[in-house]
Design an enzyme around this catalytic site. Structure first.
Site, short mmCIF file in Angstrom:
data_model
loop_
_atom_site.label_atom_id
_atom_site.label_comp_id
_atom_site.label_asym_id
_atom_site.label_seq_id
_atom_site.Cartn_x
_atom_site.Cartn_y
_atom_site.Cartn_z
N LYS A 217 0.83 -1.21 0.00
CA LYS A 217 0.00 0.00 0.00
C LYS A 217 0.87 1.26 0.00
O LYS A 217 0.66 2.20 -0.78
CB LYS A 217 -0.93 0.00 1.23
CG LYS A 217 -1.70 1.29 1.44
CD LYS A 217 -2.68 1.51 0.31
CE LYS A 217 -3.21 2.93 0.30
NZ LYS A 217 -4.15 3.17 -0.78
N CYS A 271 -3.65 11.08 0.89
CA CYS A 271 -2.98 9.77 0.76
C CYS A 271 -1.55 9.95 0.26
O CYS A 271 -0.61 9.64 0.97
CB CYS A 271 -3.74 8.91 -0.24
SG CYS A 271 -5.50 8.87 0.09
#
Ligand code: SAJ
Length: 424
Positions: A217, A271
């Site tokens: 991720k 993010c």
């Protein structure tokens, strides 16, 4: 493992669409959120965030009785944690450090309702090792149950890390169609988690261990950050050399093995500008390229501001304007990227805030996706494209919204940070 009740902890940008996706497959979903307004809004069949198509799905799920929101966790077969993992504001000259307090609080909140045979999935973006940390924390709270870090395949509770990959603005279809990485703490943890996602995911569910899944991720977002940093650095170099960076990148990308991303006014959102720091925080002496990319992208808004200052100076000089107050500046776009209304961590917002602080003349803002300006930008005037294009002396394109494509001001100076107006 049979899963009929799924509990989602954290009903934000990831948790809410995920809850709706399970409910749309006729699973009973209990959504948990600490915010009472959020819980009430959802139970009224409405949503507190903006995402195309989401309200309809949530409304249907609530009305058909598959989805309810609550404040306190209740027993379920599977628990999925999707809470924020921000970082602490940088306090020294090292790097921002992750704030895992929401993950810890979520884990502690479900501990009392856990039962033998349950599955706990962590989806929040986290530094490597957080899933194991969560397992230890749950074990501390529940010494009557066994967990994978001490009992492996024989544990009472299964635990996995399964990162989300959905793109804001296209959440519903990416949630269903994207492949998923399933990082079980043991093989049976992975199998149990994959079975849960297969309820609505059409993409592949690819298994690995939890630490690798956590790193995947972070790597996905760091890879994008590093590639955008290359584009941003090239834009500064090309500006110094009098080269059109967008033409240069377009032609370079014609090479079969080159794919440079697009420069912009900086990297925004919650993010890409955050997650690379989670790698740096674990490996501060080795994550050099990743740290430098963050620095380059964080500095891009300052570079744009320097450009604005220099264009103000040349405009005063060329037009023989007596006072800076007579110069009006129009800024096009406020959101962190094109065609969404999300203003969080937007480089456009930092640039407009700075312009408002330094510029004594009029500042116009065009942002087709919002109806009023955030409070701290109230000194600016929110207006439409035609008005700004007609009135301003300096035009700064900050977001490549579809409304601005092929539609550019015909008079005044242009600073185009996204390369859509450079064909005048
Ligand atoms: N940007 C550029 N140039 C580019 C591409 C993007 O300057 O060529 C800027 C955008 O304008 C924006 C920022 O980068 O300010 C981030 O936008 P984005 O579209 O790259 O990503 P996000 O933050 O909307 O979503 C990302 C996605 N990650 C990847 O594509 C690897 C998404 O799949 C993740 O689920 C999401 O982060 C997340 O939640 O982690």
């Amino acid at each position: 493992m049979s899963v009929s009740i799924i509990s989602i902890i954290g009903l934000g940008y990831i948790g809410l669409p995920t809850a709706a996706a399970f409910a749309s497959k006729k699973k009973k979903v209990i959504g948990v959120d600490i915010n009472e307004d959020t819980v009430n809004t959802i139970n009224d069949g409405k949503i507190h965030i903006t995402e195309p198509g989401l309200e309809l799905t949530v409304n249907e799920a609530v009305n058909k009785g598959y989805f309810k929101a609550v404040i306190e966790p209740e027993p379920a077969d599977a628990f999925l944690i999707a809470v924020p993992t921000p970082f602490f504001p940088q306090q020294d000259d090292t790097y921002p450090k992750p704030d895992l307090s929401y993950v810890e609080a979520a884990a502690r909140s479900i501990a009392p309702v856990l039962n033998k045979g349950n599955l706990v999935i962590l989806e929040s973006t986290c530094p490597v090792g957080t899933t194991e940390l969560m397992a230890k924390l749950l074990a501390e709270e529940r010494d009557d149950l066994s967990f994978p870090h001490t009992h492996g395949e024989d544990s009472d509770i299964r635990i996995a890390y399964c990162p989300e990959r959905i793109l804001p603005g296209n959440v519903i279809s990416e949630l269903i169609d994207n492949d998923r990485v399933i990082g079980g703490m043991t093989k049976s943890c992975s199998e149990a988690a994959a079975e849960v996602y297969k309820i609505f995911v059409k993409g592949n569910c690819m298994s690995t261990d939890s630490r690798t899944a956590e790193m995947i991720k972070l790597t996905e977002n760091a890879s994008r950050d590093v590639n955008i940093a290359l584009a941003n650095e090239l834009s500064i170099i090309c500006d110094e050399l009098g080269i059109d960076v967008w033409e240069m990148i377009r032609l370079a990308n014609n090479h079969p093995r080159v794919n440079i991303l697009q420069p912009g006014p900086g990297v925004g959102g919650h993010c890409i500008a955050v997650d690379p720091w989670f790698i740096v925080s674990k490996s501060p002496n080795s994550a050099n390229l990743i740290r430098e990319a963050r620095r380059i992208n964080d500095n891009k808004p300052h570079w744009v501001i320097e450009k604005v200052k220099s264009v103000i100076k040349s405009t005063i000089h060329e037009k023989k304007i007596n006072s800076i107050k007579d110069i009006s500046i129009a800024c096009y776009g406020l959101s962190f990227k094109a065609n969404i209304e999300d203003l969080r961590e937007s480089p456009a917002i930092s640039i407009v805030s700075y312009i408002l602080e330094m510029h004594q003349g009029k500042v116009l803002v065009v942002e087709p996706n919002i109806e009023k300006l955030p409070n701290h930008l109230k000194k600016a005037e929110l207006t439409d494209f035609n008005n700004a294009a007609k009135k301003a002396d300096i035009h700064i394109l900050l977001v490549d919204h579809r409304e601005f494509q092929g539609n550019q001001p015909l008079r005044g100076e242009i600073i185009d940070t996204r390369g859509i107006w450079n064909d005048r």
